[in-house]
Motif scaffolding. Structure first.
Motif, mmCIF file in Angstrom:
data_model
loop_
_atom_site.group_PDB
_atom_site.id
_atom_site.type_symbol
_atom_site.label_atom_id
_atom_site.label_comp_id
_atom_site.label_asym_id
_atom_site.label_seq_id
_atom_site.Cartn_x
_atom_site.Cartn_y
_atom_site.Cartn_z
ATOM 1 N N ALA A 311 0.834 -1.205 0.000
ATOM 2 C CA ALA A 311 0.000 0.000 0.000
ATOM 3 C C ALA A 311 0.870 1.258 0.000
ATOM 4 O O ALA A 311 0.570 2.233 -0.705
ATOM 5 N N ALA A 312 1.958 1.250 0.764
ATOM 6 C CA ALA A 312 2.852 2.413 0.813
ATOM 7 C C ALA A 312 3.544 2.610 -0.531
ATOM 8 O O ALA A 312 3.684 3.750 -1.002
ATOM 9 N N ARG A 313 3.982 1.526 -1.155
ATOM 10 C CA ARG A 313 4.629 1.644 -2.467
ATOM 11 C C ARG A 313 3.642 2.169 -3.502
ATOM 12 O O ARG A 313 3.987 3.000 -4.349
ATOM 13 N N GLU A 314 2.423 1.695 -3.433
ATOM 14 C CA GLU A 314 1.378 2.153 -4.359
ATOM 15 C C GLU A 314 1.161 3.654 -4.228
ATOM 16 O O GLU A 314 1.086 4.373 -5.233
ATOM 17 N N ARG A 315 1.071 4.159 -2.999
ATOM 18 C CA ARG A 315 0.840 5.588 -2.795
ATOM 19 C C ARG A 315 2.001 6.416 -3.346
ATOM 20 O O ARG A 315 1.784 7.444 -4.002
ATOM 21 N N ALA A 316 3.233 5.973 -3.096
ATOM 22 C CA ALA A 316 4.397 6.720 -3.570
ATOM 23 C C ALA A 316 4.470 6.705 -5.092
ATOM 24 O O ALA A 316 4.759 7.736 -5.722
ATOM 25 N N TYR A 317 4.214 5.570 -5.695
ATOM 26 C CA TYR A 317 4.282 5.456 -7.149
ATOM 27 C C TYR A 317 3.178 6.286 -7.798
ATOM 28 O O TYR A 317 3.396 6.950 -8.816
ATOM 29 N N THR A 318 1.994 6.259 -7.208
ATOM 30 C CA THR A 318 0.874 7.046 -7.733
ATOM 31 C C THR A 318 1.209 8.532 -7.700
ATOM 32 O O THR A 318 0.948 9.260 -8.664
ATOM 33 N N ALA A 319 1.796 8.989 -6.603
ATOM 34 C CA ALA A 319 2.155 10.411 -6.483
ATOM 35 C C ALA A 319 3.219 10.790 -7.511
ATOM 36 O O ALA A 319 3.154 11.863 -8.125
ATOM 37 N N ALA A 320 4.205 9.899 -7.731
ATOM 38 C CA ALA A 320 5.263 10.191 -8.702
ATOM 39 C C ALA A 320 4.681 10.313 -10.109
ATOM 40 O O ALA A 320 5.035 11.222 -10.869
ATOM 41 N N TRP A 321 3.765 9.420 -10.450
ATOM 42 C CA TRP A 321 3.183 9.459 -11.786
ATOM 43 C C TRP A 321 2.158 10.571 -11.949
ATOM 44 O O TRP A 321 1.893 11.017 -13.059
#
Length: 333
Positions: A311-321
């Motif tokens: 879930a944490a990786r998903e949030r960070a990746y979503t913000a980057a994209w």
């Protein structure tokens, strides 16, 4: 029997009992929520024959042994995983339906489609991750380029510097990479969307399209067989499965070092005990040396992620994209 020998035997029996107890506790019993005769269904948003499908079938085969119940792969291809995601949203939150997917459906698609029919933050919950991967650019056998520089030169020699590049789904990471490559090298590159990687690769093998961008696991087998040629990969370092292939950063195109992820999702409301049980099973499968070897050979970087870590990786990746998409000027469709 002497007193000392009796003590030694008693100690040995106790030690053996302790080992047996540890072994029994490490063997995962059937899922607490699995009903007799009711299989676990793994939704896959891409057609059979592609990289994600191959990964799902490998994991499903091992999960059934660890979980003690039938695990089936249910392909629901179309719209970059959108159809499968909608199926997950509609499923009962009892642990019998899971969604194996990568970054596109969870992090990218909701930002580029006005009405995707689901909201990952509201409708899904992470159940565990198992790998990261990178995308790459490959060329068809009829494209006369042995390196990325040769590919750029070849495109420039085409009429108007125009060429089509296949992508497995519209408004995906590969489409944004096509846009960026066109801007960076002043080429008229046109993204040609497919319904998954399998039909895209079929057209590439038939020289119906000159190049394609997708995940390493989509191209790796044909690259090894000499049927397609991978010319460059994303990510911060070269891939173990393709050690001779340079990264885009090496070629002067930084900004795509963050790697996408693969994970399982369940419907929102799935009990935490069920999620923990599945995550435990997934961690045991991913720890198997043969599974790790097979996933690595597919071009993945294997590493178990707990539901919280995914879930944490998903949030960070979503913000980057979100920043990349906004900077590109792309408007949700």
């Amino acid at each position: 029997m002497t007193s000392s020998r009796r003590q030694l035997l008693t100690g040995a029996l106790r030690a053996a009992g302790a080992v047996t107890a540890v072994a029994a506790s490490s063997a995962l019993a059937p899922l607490a929520w699995a009903q007799p005769g009711q299989a676990i269904r793994i939704l896959v948003g891409f057609p059979p024959g592609g990289g994600t499908d191959a990964i799902a079938r490998l994991l499903a085969d091992r999960l059934k042994d660890v979980l003690g119940t039938t695990v089936l792969v249910d392909n629901r291809p179309g719209a970059g995983g959108q159809i499968a995601a909608q199926q997950l949203k509609a499923a009962a939150a009892d642990g019998h339906t899971l969604f194996l997917t990568h970054d596109h459906t969870i992090s990218i698609l909701p930002q580029v489609v006005k009405n995707p029919g689901f909201d990952p933050a509201r409708d899904f919950v992470a159940a565990g991750g198992f790998a990261t991967f990178v995308n790459c650019l490959a060329v068809s056998p009829g494209t006369p380029a042995a390196s990325f520089a040769e590919y750029v030169d070849w495109v420039r020699r085409q009429q108007g510097g125009k060429s089509a590049v296949g992508i497995p789904a519209p408004a995906s990471t590969p489409e944004f990479l096509v846009r960026l490559l066109g801007q960076r090298y002043q080429l008229d590159l046109v993204a040609a969307p497919y319904r998954g990687s399998a039909p895209m690769i079929g057209d590439m093998l038939g020289n119906q399209i000159a190049a394609g961008i997708g995940s390493v696991q989509d191209f790796i087998e044909n690259h090894r067989a000499g049927k397609l040629r991978v010319l460059a990969v994303l990510g911060g370092r070269r891939q173990a499965a393709l050690p001779q292939v340079p990264t885009f950063a090496e070629l002067g195109l930084p900004g795509f070092e963050d790697t996408p992820y693969y994970g399982f999702y369940a419907p929102a409301g799935t009990p935490e005990a069920v999620l923990a049980r599945f995550a435990e099973a997934l961690s045991r499968v991913v720890a198997q040396s043969q599974v790790r070897e097979q996933l690595t050979a597919m071009g993945l970087t294997v590493g178990f992620m707990t539901p919280a870590q995914l879930a944490a990786r998903e949030r960070a990746y979503t913000a980057a994209w979100q920043r990349i998409i906004q900077d590109s000027g792309f408007k949700p469709q």
